[in-house]
Design a protein around this motif. Structure first.
Motif, PDB file in Angstrom:
ATOM      1  N   GLU A 173      30.679 -63.749  10.561  1.00 28.54           N
ATOM      2  CA  GLU A 173      30.954 -62.495  11.273  1.00 28.54           C
ATOM      3  C   GLU A 173      30.254 -61.319  10.595  1.00 28.54           C
ATOM      4  N   GLY A 174      30.258 -61.329   9.263  1.00 29.57           N
ATOM      5  CA  GLY A 174      29.565 -60.265   8.539  1.00 29.57           C
ATOM      6  C   GLY A 174      28.073 -60.277   8.802  1.00 29.57           C
ATOM      7  N   CYS A 175      27.515 -61.467   8.900  1.00 28.84           N
ATOM      8  CA  CYS A 175      26.087 -61.593   9.203  1.00 28.84           C
ATOM      9  C   CYS A 175      25.771 -61.064  10.594  1.00 28.84           C
ATOM     10  N   ARG A 176      26.598 -61.403  11.568  1.00 25.80           N
ATOM     11  CA  ARG A 176      26.376 -60.924  12.932  1.00 25.80           C
ATOM     12  C   ARG A 176      26.452 -59.402  13.000  1.00 25.80           C
ATOM     13  N   GLU A 177      27.411 -58.844  12.269  1.00 25.61           N
ATOM     14  CA  GLU A 177      27.517 -57.385  12.210  1.00 25.61           C
ATOM     15  C   GLU A 177      26.260 -56.786  11.565  1.00 25.61           C
ATOM     16  N   ARG A 178      25.739 -57.476  10.554  1.00 20.43           N
ATOM     17  CA  ARG A 178      24.503 -57.011   9.894  1.00 20.43           C
ATOM     18  C   ARG A 178      23.342 -56.948  10.876  1.00 20.43           C
ATOM     19  N   TYR A 179      23.169 -58.010  11.653  1.00 27.02           N
ATOM     20  CA  TYR A 179      22.051 -58.021  12.609  1.00 27.02           C
ATOM     21  C   TYR A 179      22.158 -56.869  13.599  1.00 27.02           C
ATOM     22  N   VAL A 180      23.338 -56.649  14.159  1.00 24.99           N
ATOM     23  CA  VAL A 180      23.507 -55.578  15.146  1.00 24.99           C
ATOM     24  C   VAL A 180      23.286 -54.210  14.491  1.00 24.99           C
ATOM     25  N   LYS A 181      23.801 -54.056  13.273  1.00 26.17           N
ATOM     26  CA  LYS A 181      23.609 -52.801  12.540  1.00 26.17           C
ATOM     27  C   LYS A 181      22.131 -52.508  12.335  1.00 26.17           C
ATOM     28  N   VAL A 182      21.357 -53.522  11.937  1.00 19.20           N
ATOM     29  CA  VAL A 182      19.941 -53.315  11.645  1.00 19.20           C
ATOM     30  C   VAL A 182      19.162 -52.997  12.919  1.00 19.20           C
ATOM     31  N   VAL A 183      19.444 -53.709  14.010  1.00 18.46           N
ATOM     32  CA  VAL A 183      18.760 -53.420  15.276  1.00 18.46           C
ATOM     33  C   VAL A 183      19.002 -51.972  15.687  1.00 18.46           C
ATOM     34  N   LYS A 184      20.253 -51.544  15.650  1.00 19.21           N
ATOM     35  CA  LYS A 184      20.588 -50.175  16.051  1.00 19.21           C
ATOM     36  C   LYS A 184      19.984 -49.147  15.087  1.00 19.21           C
ATOM     37  N   ALA A 185      20.056 -49.434  13.791  1.00 17.84           N
ATOM     38  CA  ALA A 185      19.554 -48.478  12.804  1.00 17.84           C
ATOM     39  C   ALA A 185      18.048 -48.289  12.906  1.00 17.84           C
ATOM     40  N   LEU A 186      17.313 -49.376  13.107  1.00 19.82           N
ATOM     41  CA  LEU A 186      15.861 -49.259  13.246  1.00 19.82           C
ATOM     42  C   LEU A 186      15.502 -48.524  14.529  1.00 19.82           C
ATOM     43  N   ALA A 187      16.207 -48.830  15.614  1.00 23.24           N
ATOM     44  CA  ALA A 187      15.946 -48.137  16.878  1.00 23.24           C
ATOM     45  C   ALA A 187      16.225 -46.641  16.747  1.00 23.24           C
TER      46      ALA A 187
END
Length: 273
Positions: A173-187
């Motif tokens: 779950e932490g990994c999935r949250e990481r992926y979404v965080k990074v996509v949003k942060a880069l965008a």
């Protein structure tokens, strides 16, 4: 570096792609002699698949990719290198099969940077415990990896979202949250630029199921990608962005999913990612 204006109707476009075919899924004995058995390279077919996927994206989308961000794992670096060659080739050759068939690259086309937050899920669900580094430290020679891209295309001034690798045995779950965080942060960091993020199967599946509501992802093929877009507008120096939507018009080949009667966590087939 100032962000150039996105070239298409006030939309920002983000592609999140899985790497190509990794060697240990085709040559099981490879891990027994590998110095870094947790960091397999691509096979030649994986290189070809990555390059042809880049060609397909270039021919279909009708707008430029301004920046490529990539996981530091070798299979992702090799995938991104092939995709970058396809996107940046001066002359589009429909018969070209890999970057070796591209004699001239337009180095001004886009910029590339390595992002730790796009890395593999660092736990024994994704990486067999006996193959992981004994000390839990996943080390990468960033300068060597950056050298795999055409000269002049790596942006050394990028401030990474994740300054270091996640810790070994992070939760799913932490990994999935990481992926979404990074996509949003880069965008959000580059709101007027179109981005391509090269990552792992879990990252692609999580992105798809997060932004395409009430779906469960069952499998993500090599070089499959999800395409997101959102409206962006600029006024008085500030950028306003709308909600993300998943673009299906260019096809979602390689992502198999089902619609949920009730939303729940995505389930991705647990082949190595």
């Amino acid at each position: 570096m100032e962000s150039p204006k996105s070239d298409i109707d006030g939309y920002q476009n983000i592609f999140v792609m899985r790497h190509g075919d990794r060697i240990d899924n085709f040559e099981p004995l490879w891990v027994s002699t590998a110095a870094r058995p947790w960091d397999p390279p691509l096979i030649q077919d994986g290189m070809i698949r990555a390059f042809r996927t880049g060609q397909r994206i270039r021919s279909q989308i009708g707008f430029p990719i301004h920046r490529v961000f990539v996981s530091p794992f070798l299979r992702c670096i090799q995938t991104a290198s092939e995709v970058v060659a396809a996107l940046s080739a001066v002359n589009v050759d429909p018969n070209a099969m890999s970057s070796k068939d591209v004699p001239f690259i337009d180095q001004s086309k886009l910029k590339v940077a390595i992002e730790y937050g796009l890395c593999e899920m660092l736990n024994s669900v994704a990486i067999r415990r006996e193959l992981a580094p004994k000390d839990g430290e996943f080390d990468f020679d960033i300068s060597d990896l950056e050298a795999m891209f055409p000269e002049g295309m790596v942006d050394h001034d990028v401030d990474r979202i994740y300054k270091e690798m996640p810790k070994w045995e992070e939760s799913v779950e932490g990994c999935r949250e990481r992926y979404v965080k990074v996509v949003k942060a880069l965008a959000d960091k580059y709101p007027t630029e179109n981005l391509l993020l090269v990552t792992h199967g879990e990252g692609v599946g999580t992105t798809f199921s997060t932004f395409y509501k009430d779906t469960t992802v069952y499998e993500v093929d090599y070089c499959a990608y999800v395409e997101l877009r959102r409206e962006v507008s600029s006024k008085d120096g500030s950028v306003k962005a709308g909600d993300y939507e998943v673009v299906l018009s260019h096809g979602q080949a390689g992502i198999r999913f089902g619609h949920d009667p009730v939303s729940h966590d995505p389930v991705i087939s647990r082949t190595p990612v």
